[in-house]
Design a protein around this motif. Structure first.
Motif, short mmCIF file in Angstrom:
data_model
loop_
_atom_site.label_atom_id
_atom_site.label_comp_id
_atom_site.label_asym_id
_atom_site.label_seq_id
_atom_site.Cartn_x
_atom_site.Cartn_y
_atom_site.Cartn_z
N GLU A 289 0.83 -1.20 0.00
CA GLU A 289 0.00 0.00 0.00
C GLU A 289 0.86 1.25 0.00
O GLU A 289 0.54 2.24 -0.64
CB GLU A 289 -0.90 0.03 1.25
N ILE A 290 1.98 1.18 0.76
CA ILE A 290 2.86 2.35 0.81
C ILE A 290 3.50 2.57 -0.56
O ILE A 290 3.65 3.70 -1.01
CB ILE A 290 3.91 2.18 1.93
N PRO B 197 13.45 4.78 3.59
CA PRO B 197 13.03 5.13 4.95
C PRO B 197 12.04 4.13 5.55
O PRO B 197 12.14 3.79 6.72
CB PRO B 197 12.34 6.49 4.78
N ALA B 198 11.12 3.62 4.72
CA ALA B 198 10.13 2.69 5.27
C ALA B 198 10.79 1.37 5.66
O ALA B 198 10.31 0.67 6.54
CB ALA B 198 9.01 2.44 4.27
N ARG C 149 12.82 8.40 -0.78
CA ARG C 149 11.90 9.05 0.13
C ARG C 149 10.83 8.10 0.65
O ARG C 149 10.18 8.38 1.65
CB ARG C 149 11.24 10.25 -0.57
N ILE C 150 10.62 6.98 -0.05
CA ILE C 150 9.59 6.05 0.42
C ILE C 150 10.19 4.71 0.85
O ILE C 150 10.11 4.33 2.01
CB ILE C 150 8.53 5.83 -0.68
#
Ligand SMILES: Nc1ncnc2c1ncn2[C@@H]1O[C@H](COP(=O)(O)OP(=O)(O)OP(=O)(O)O)[C@@H](O)[C@H]1O
Ligand SMILES: [Mg+2]
Lengths: 670, 338
Positions: free
Chosen positions: A246-247, A268-269, A264-265
């Motif tokens: 989903e992210i 970091p996630a 950026r996604i």
């Protein structure tokens, strides 16, 4: 019903084959000699392909003549080596040696290295930043220990190579991992290579590295990075893949470009898992310390190696403990950083530099002060030698005491194992006619992995025979095999106990964690102390090192049996004992097999270290090749070890998979 | 006024499995079993949908019926196996990746079932994220983020991290984040189904309040019929990947296209779906001030039954169009077929 029969028929067949093997091992050579068929028993030396010589020649050509048009091979390796060397020299000067002008005896120190006080305050600040005062105190004490016990300079040299190797390993691993995540094709290419690197013991590639980069810290760094990077690649790809889909969708829907998506996604996630990878890289780099010192890394590893060669137990022990302490400090620190990254600490606001960066400011101030005062008060610059303590004499005395008073007991244990276990096993393996071994290896591959595995096994075993490594390979198999048997006999029950009994589990977890933090060769020191050199010593060291996964995986396997199945067992009236033997153990089998696999891999990777205590296996061959920089010999022996590892790995993985399929834990197709 | 379609799907197919493309071009309109027996998974089959400007379009269906897949095709998160997609008349399947990024940055917003908040960013940073991705300056992005955070009622929590918020609050962040860029079309994939019933109700009210304010074009997925009839202007019902009926809630109840839809709508409280117009006697005369023809039965039932006689029904212009009988109202209330 039918199922059951099938299994026991398999067991029966292998039982018979084992018996035949034993008979052949006892009498086969005699029979073959009588029948005039010597070639069946022993691989004829006339058939040996001089691969060793060819490789050496090829390497010589590479180094002396190879030319890529614009530059030669040697120029390329030199350039590469220069690039790696510069940052290393900088860090080493900063931490250990100071900045010099000129060389040799006439060198003048322009600028001293960081004072011991500055370094300690630095790590204390890091500890406090990463977690709390407890951690700060722990790492501070660890570094203080290094100063007080006179290991400072060596420790700083080791630290310098870790400080260089880790970022290269992390960034390189991250980069390759991201590439593999983005391009499935690239992943398909790298995956088998990574699999292979995980099964190849490190020293298979030590010799070629030595040959290309020469004896010195650069070779050591390259070897360390190659050894430490693969887990980072794997973990990166896995961590990125397991970011919540989903992210990822959110990122796409927001209109992220590929770069924004990555940095950026995804990264970091996935930070939490990535930090686990960083921790792995650090631990593996530290693990390489002594092996790296065989090809020119200085520092603590070199101290241990030198002491082992001199049989200076006290010195070796001190340096060994220093490595352990350094490893523990760095490990705890990096774990705390990993946790911190998932804890989300809001950044501190403030007007002055001090308010925003209180720790960094204090550390910088201490550094400057230590430098200034260090000019006048040497004790501030370098920990005064007069104030160092040494435990060397203590260990020496301890060994002397043990040897004087318990010599007979130790000898008795050693001789008992040698004559009742090691020697018979050795005779067994060396006695089997090589043709029969080849047949058995093929049959194993066929049974568990079909014709592909059978072909792979023939090819690899064939390589070992053809290059004339057969006898040494058999000694390797015997040494590792016996160690693995003992490690399993100790480790698997311990794992089961840890899983079924909570209190025992906690104690065992502590023991296992400690064993795992210790760099491999440290095990060698106390064992050499008590049993001197020889196969028994090697075996004990290997067992200590390789027992960890046996315990871990068995415990995990038994624990992760589905609670519903356990309840089903309880409801149908199983006693606790029946629960264990009928439900938990069979279902834990695949996991136990994976543990066994890891145990074998670790055992094989200990070989070059045990070569120091005078074994006569492939490890010794690599060690000798290292000291003579004999590329061909080193590569062939290294590959032979790798092939043994791969055969064991593939057969066991295939059988674990079979077991999982039988229990319906995995489907036949994927 | 005829509303223009904001988004249109024409014959959209999505089959999962090896060689889905080849299969579909060889067999132009396979039925469910044909796809299955080819070893493929029919996630979306031949979907034709037009979503009108400013409406709340709800997609309903059981788990696995293909709702998410259809919406992911619409937003081009996944590539349909075949079919056409038009957004504002622009052929989305022919749009370049670069233009698609621009469309997503400025015209589309999406809210996810499990919120999909970035764990390492605060509420404020999360909401500002889509703006910073566009390259807007931080102060500007954060100012706008504060506006939408106020809009969803989260003022004061700007500095919190997602895990410090309740589920409902997290979804408010998700909503605020998707609204920050002022999208023209807003996709919500089961936005409230991870929340417990009370909060869900509250969020639906919140959602209706926001829509009254913003008037977006909305595609809303749910598998909860009650939620669908509360929110929808129109509903599409999906089964096994196919869209079986697209209609207003009332039409679904009154004229189900198949037994499946009828079964689906059986337990719906009809008084909440049906309007006065559906049961009035046209042209008849009645007493009273006049009841609006579009009112839901549930809202006027008490009034009609209390009156005890047929009441006058009026249209939007106040003209009398017929009368409503208490007996007919009672029949709806006890769910008896008329
Ligand atoms: N990546 C995929 N690969 C294979 N099959 C898929 C994939 N994604 C979805 N499917 C299948 O497509 C069908 C439709 O899935 P989809 O997620 O669209 O259903 P849904 O209606 O959203 O269900 P839910 O209410 O559970 O979210 C399901 O049968 C699902 O198993
Ligand atoms: Mg869905």
């Amino acid at each position: 019903m039918e199922h059951k029969q099938l299994i026991s028929r398999g067991v029966l067949v292998w039982g018979v084959l084992l018996f035949v093997t034993w008979i052949l091992s006892r009498y086969g050579i005699g029979w073959a000699e009588n029948a005039g068929l010597n070639w069946i028993a022993e691989y004829p030396s006339a058939w040996v392909v001089p691969l060793t010589t060819y490789i050496s020649a090829a390497m010589n050509w590479l180094v002396e003549d190879a030319n890529f048009g614009l530059f030669t091979f040697t120029e390329m390796t030199r350039a590469l080596s220069w690039v790696i060397e510069q940052p290393y020299l900088l860090v080493r000067a900063l931490l250990a040696e100071g900045f010099m002008q000129g060389s040799g005896r006439r060198a003048v120190q322009l600028f001293p290295p960081l004072s011991w006080i500055a370094v300690i305050s630095g790590v204390v600040a890091l500890g406090h930043y990463a977690r709390d005062w407890v951690l700060a105190a722990l790492v501070g004490a660890a570094f203080l220990y290094l100063a007080v016990f006179g290991q400072w300079e060596s420790a700083m040299i080791t630290l310098a190579s870790v400080v260089i190797a880790v970022p290269i390993g992390v960034i390189g691993g991250l980069w390759l991992g991201i590439l593999a995540y983005r391009h499935p094709l690239f992943e398909q290419v790298t995956k088998p290579v990574l699999d292979l690197m995980q099964t190849i013991p490190i020293f298979a590639y030590l010799v070629p590295i030595l040959f290309m980069f020469g004896f010195g810290p650069v070779s050591a760094l390259v070897a360390t990075v190659i050894y430490a990077m693969p887990p980072m690649v794997r973990i990166t790809t896995m961590a990125l893949k397991s970011v919540d889909p989903e992210i990822v969708d959110f990122g796409v829907m927001t209109g992220c470009t590929q770069r924004q998506m990555t940095w950026r996604i995804l990264v970091p996630a996935a930070l939490g898992s990535l930090m686990v990878g960083v921790n792995q890289v650090i631990m593996l780099s530290l693990n390489m310390v002594i092996i790296a010192s065989m090809i020119g890394a200085g520092g603590l590893g070199f101290d241990v190696l030198a002491s082992l060669r001199r049989l200076d137990i006290g010195g070796g022990f001190e340096a060994g403990i220093a490595i352990v302490i350094l490893a523990i400090a760095i490990d705890r620190l990096s774990q705390a950083f990993a946790e911190r990254s998932t804890r989300m600490v809001p950044s501190v606001q403030g007007n002055t530099v001090f308010a925003r960066h209180p720790r960094s400011t204090i550390v910088v101030v201490i550094m400057v002060l230590a430098f200034l005062f260090g000019q006048f008060i040497p004790a501030i610059q370098t920990y005064p030698e007069g104030a160092t303590a040494t435990t060397g004499a203590f260990w020496d005395d301890g060994v002397k005491y043990l040897n004087v008073n318990f010599y007979d007991q130790f000898e008795a244990v050693k001789i008992f194992f040698l004559s009742n276990f090691l020697l018979p096993v050795k005779r067994f393996f060396l006695g089997i006619p090589w043709v029969w071994t080849m047949l058995m290896v093929t049959a194993l591959g066929w049974t568990f992995g079909g014709w592909k595995l059978a072909v792979l096994n023939v090819a690899m075993a064939g390589f070992i025979a053809m290059t004339g490594m057969w006898e040494k390979a058999m000694i390797t198999v015997y040494l590792c095999g016996s160690s693995v048997v003992i490690a399993s006999v100790i480790g698997i029950p311990m794992g089961i106990l840890a899983a079924v009994n909570d209190r025992a589990g906690r104690v065992i977890a502590v023991v296992i964690d400690t064993l795992q933090t210790l760099p491999s060769f440290v095990y060698l020191i106390p064992v050499v102390m008590l049993f001197r050199i020889g196969d028994f010593t090697a075996m004990v060291a290997i067992v200590l090192y390789a027992v960890v996964p046996a315990v871990r995986y068995s415990a995990h396997g038994v624990r992760s049996v589905s609670p519903e199945l356990i309840e089903a067992g309880i409801v149908s009236g199983c006693t606790p004992r029946q629960l264990l033997t009928r439900i938990r153990l069979p279902l834990a089998l695949p996991e136990v097999l994976l543990g066994l696999n890891q145990t074998i891999m670790l055992a094989l990777s200990m070989l070059v270290i045990t070569a120091l205590v005078g074994t006569r296996d492939l490890g010794q061959e690599v060690y000798i090749a290292l000291t003579k920089a004999d590329t061909g010999r080193g590569l062939v022996a290294g590959f032979s070890i790798a092939f043994i590892a791969i055969i064991a790995d593939r057969v066991i993985l295939a059988s674990a998979r079979k077991a999982r399929i039988r229990y319906g834990l995995e489907s036949v197709h994927d | 006024m005829i509303a223009s379609p904001k988004l249109a799907c024409r014959n959209v197919w999505k089959l999962y499995g090896p060689n889905a493309d080849a299969f579909l071009s060889n067999t132009p309109s396979p039925d469910f079993d044909a796809v299955k027996s080819a070893g493929l998974i029919p996630a979306v089959r031949d979907a034709n949908i037009e979503i009108l400007d400013g409406e709340i379009f709800v997609i309903m269906g059981l788990s696995g019926s293909g709702k998410s897949t259809l919406v992911r095709c619409m937003s081009r998160l996944i590539e349909p196996t075949s079919g056409e997609l038009f957004f504002d008349g622009q052929d989305l399947r022919k749009t370049s990746d670069k233009d698609l990024i621009e469309i997503r940055r400025h015209k589309m917003g999406m809210v996810f079932q499990h919120f999909a908040l970035l764990p390492h960013l605060t509420v404020l940073q999360n909401v500002a994220f889509p703006l910073t991705v566009q390259g807007r300056k931080k102060p500007e992005a954060e100012a706008r983020a504060r506006e939408v955070i106020d809009l969803v009622g989260l003022q004061g929590r700007e500095g919190y991290f997602p895990r410090e918020l309740s589920g409902g609050q997290q979804q408010r962040v998700g909503i605020a984040r998707s609204l920050a860029v002022e999208p023209e079309i807003w996709f919500l994939d089961e936005p409230f189904s991870a929340l417990d019933p009370l909060i869900r109700r509250e969020m639906q009210d919140e959602f209706l309040r926001l829509q009254a304010l913003l008037k977006k074009t909305i595609v809303f997925i749910t598998h909860d019929f009650d939620e669908a009839i509360r929110l929808a202007d129109r509903i599409a019902i999906m089964k096994d990947g196919a869209v079986i009926q697209v209609a207003t809630p009332e039409e679904l109840v009154l004229n189900p296209a198949s037994d499946y839809v009828q079964e689906f709508t059986r337990h719906i409280p009809r008084d909440k779906v049906m309007s006065v117009g559906a049961i009035m006697v046209s042209g008849a005369n009645g007493a009273g001030e006049g009841i609006p023809v579009g009112a839901k039965i549930a809202d006027i039932a008490a009034q009609v039954i209390d009156a005890g006689e047929p009441l006058k029904v009026i249209d939007a212009d106040g003209q009398a169009v017929g009368a409503i009988d208490p007996a007919a109202v009672i029949a709806v209330l006890i769910n008896r077929d008329a």
